[in-house]
Design a protein around this motif. Structure first.
Motif, PDB file in Angstrom:
ATOM      1  N   ASP A 180      -4.027 -10.261   3.248  1.00  0.00           N
ATOM      2  CA  ASP A 180      -3.746  -8.973   2.619  1.00  0.00           C
ATOM      3  C   ASP A 180      -5.003  -8.572   1.857  1.00  0.00           C
TER       4      ASP A 180
ATOM      5  N   ALA B 168      -7.321  -5.919  -0.523  1.00  0.00           N
ATOM      6  CA  ALA B 168      -7.438  -4.818  -1.486  1.00  0.00           C
ATOM      7  C   ALA B 168      -8.851  -4.255  -1.396  1.00  0.00           C
TER       8      ALA B 168
ATOM      9  N   THR C  37      -4.432  -2.367   0.999  1.00  0.00           N
ATOM     10  CA  THR C  37      -4.122  -1.488  -0.124  1.00  0.00           C
ATOM     11  C   THR C  37      -5.432  -0.958  -0.690  1.00  0.00           C
TER      12      THR C  37
ATOM     13  N   LEU D 171      -2.657   4.996   1.798  1.00  0.00           N
ATOM     14  CA  LEU D 171      -2.895   3.594   1.448  1.00  0.00           C
ATOM     15  C   LEU D 171      -3.223   3.411  -0.031  1.00  0.00           C
TER      16      LEU D 171
ATOM     17  N   PRO E  58      -2.561  -5.301  -7.908  1.00  0.00           N
ATOM     18  CA  PRO E  58      -2.839  -5.170  -6.472  1.00  0.00           C
ATOM     19  C   PRO E  58      -4.102  -5.905  -6.034  1.00  0.00           C
TER      20      PRO E  58
END
Length: 442
Positions: free
Chosen positions: A68, A70, A104, A130, A168
């Motif tokens: 994932d 950022a 993200t 996003l 995040p």
């Protein structure tokens, strides 16, 4: 280096908001500070090349397809084609097997106000969905920086400054960032780790790095990287956060001049060299007044627009003679500004009667955001700041500065005037430091 005898019939074009204005400075000796410029590059092509030839390990060695991710981007107070940089990063991630749904985009606000949905769409285009605005109150601590080099208000060494980062970013498996390497009042040049640790960080690091103890230290100045403790703290904080790769650019009068990707320290050093070559103008004498061009997006509020004055007066070479004035044309549709930092700046300036007492008071400490009041007060102790052409003259007058309808109303007849059309992207340096352009024109 070009020097032409000053003329006395003048129409000078300076930025205002998204456009510009023609300023008449008749019966004044006027010199225009114009940086050399440099050759512009195609942003997308340069960004793609930068990722293909990074400074350090390639992205493929830094992330896994299951991560994932950022991506921290700058907010609208920075003049950056974040939509293009983001597009290139997303394409590269897709090639590595990272799905769009795993990404993200965190808007690095610092203590600026959140961006609206419309603003996000205008800035990021098809990738606005996003994006999330950074929340400085929703952070976790990832460690401390500074150690024995950090001093509190008592002057005693502390155990360091906590580094807090937004959830995040803290919860991501990999952290990337975009950014702009441009002259910065405290960091020397922005970019690198700053986008993440300040833009997506908590108040603790902002409070310390922007506090009076740090800003008063030797080496904390516009255009300086080496031996700059402000910059060193940001880079150390970036190591703690674990920024996997940064994609930064620098720009000048002709447009974007270079793009680099890789390790934050290295890209900042390389792009700062490009910026210095393009933006430095030597100054060999002093002036009665300096007109400091700002324009959008920085002249949206007084907090940002005052950078035009402080960058000129607190740079490598202050071009003003004693008692000289700084004139800043600024639209100010947001008044003083709407974010937490902007409101603190406004409150501290409007609550006092003079700059000297404000400066002395702020030397004892202040909340993050008020550092802009601190540096403005420092300049106001020596020079008058006049803001012209604004939509918020009452706000200007409340903040120890003078408001005038137009630049010509702020400059007395017969003045020796230096016009810096792009004050935020011009490095005024001592003559021995650079060759550049000083010229006059009709």
């Amino acid at each position: 280096m070009i020097f032409v005898a000053p003329l006395r019939t003048w129409f000078v074009n300076v930025p205002l908001g998204d456009g510009s204005i023609d300023v008449s400075l008749s019966d004044c000796d006027v010199t225009v500070a114009e940086p050399p410029g440099g050759e512009a590059v195609d942003v997308k092509a340069a960004a793609q090349r930068a990722l293909e030839e990074p400074l350090g390990a390639p992205l493929a060695e830094r992330i896994d397809a299951s991560d994932d991710v950022a991506i921290v981007v700058t907010d609208m107070t920075r003049e950056a084609p974040d939509d293009v940089l983001l597009e290139v990063l997303l394409e590269c991630l897709a090639d590595l097997g990272v799905a769009r749904e795993q990404v993200t985009v965190v808007v690095g606000l610092g203590l600026h106000r959140p961006m609206t949905d419309a603003e996000l769409e205008a800035m990021l285009g098809p990738h606005a969905d996003l994006a999330v605005n950074h929340n400085p109150e929703s952070v976790v601590e990832v460690g401390t920086v500074g150690g024995s080099e950090v001093y509190g208000a008592s002057g005693n060494a502390s155990d360091g400054v906590p580094v807090e980062i937004g959830l995040p970013v803290a919860n991501a498996d990999a952290v990337l960032s975009t950014g702009v390497v441009e002259p910065h009042q405290y960091a020397g040049f922005s970019g690198g780790a700053k986008t993440v640790v300040i833009g997506a960080g908590g108040e603790s690091l902002i409070r310390h790095t922007h506090g009076p103890e740090t800003l008063a230290r030797e080496g904390v100045r516009l255009g300086r990287l080496e031996g700059n403790p402000f910059r060193e703290l940001l880079d150390e904080a970036g190591d703690l956060v674990g920024i996997d790769l940064s994609l930064n650019l620098t720009h000048g009068p002709t447009g974007v001049l270079g793009v680099r990707a890789g390790d934050g320290r290295r890209i900042v050093r390389e792009l700062a060299t490009v910026a210095r070559d393009a933006l430095s103008v030597p100054i060999e004498r002093e002036y009665d007044a300096v007109v400091c061009g700002v324009g959008a997006p920085k002249d949206a509020n007084l907090y940002q627009a005052t950078r035009g004055a402080t960058y000129v007066a607190l740079g490598d070479r202050n071009p003003l003679r004693e008692g000289g004035k700084l004139v800043v044309p600024a639209a100010l549709p947001e008044g003083a500004g709407e974010g937490t930092g902007e409101r603190r700046f406004y409150r501290r300036l409007r609550e006092v009667d003079d700059a000297e007492s404000l400066y002395d008071d702020l030397r004892e400490g202040y909340d993050p955001g008020a550092q802009r009041a601190f540096v403005v007060a420092r300049v106001l102790c020596e020079h008058e700041i006049v803001v012209t052409n604004s939509e918020a003259p009452d706000v200007v007058e409340e903040c120890l500065m003078r408001a005038e309808p137009d630049v010509c109303d702020a400059v007395e007849s017969g003045s020796d005037v230096l016009v810096v059309p792009d004050a935020l992207n011009t490095l005024l340096v001592a003559c021995s430091r650079a060759d550049g352009g000083l010229r006059t024109r009709i």
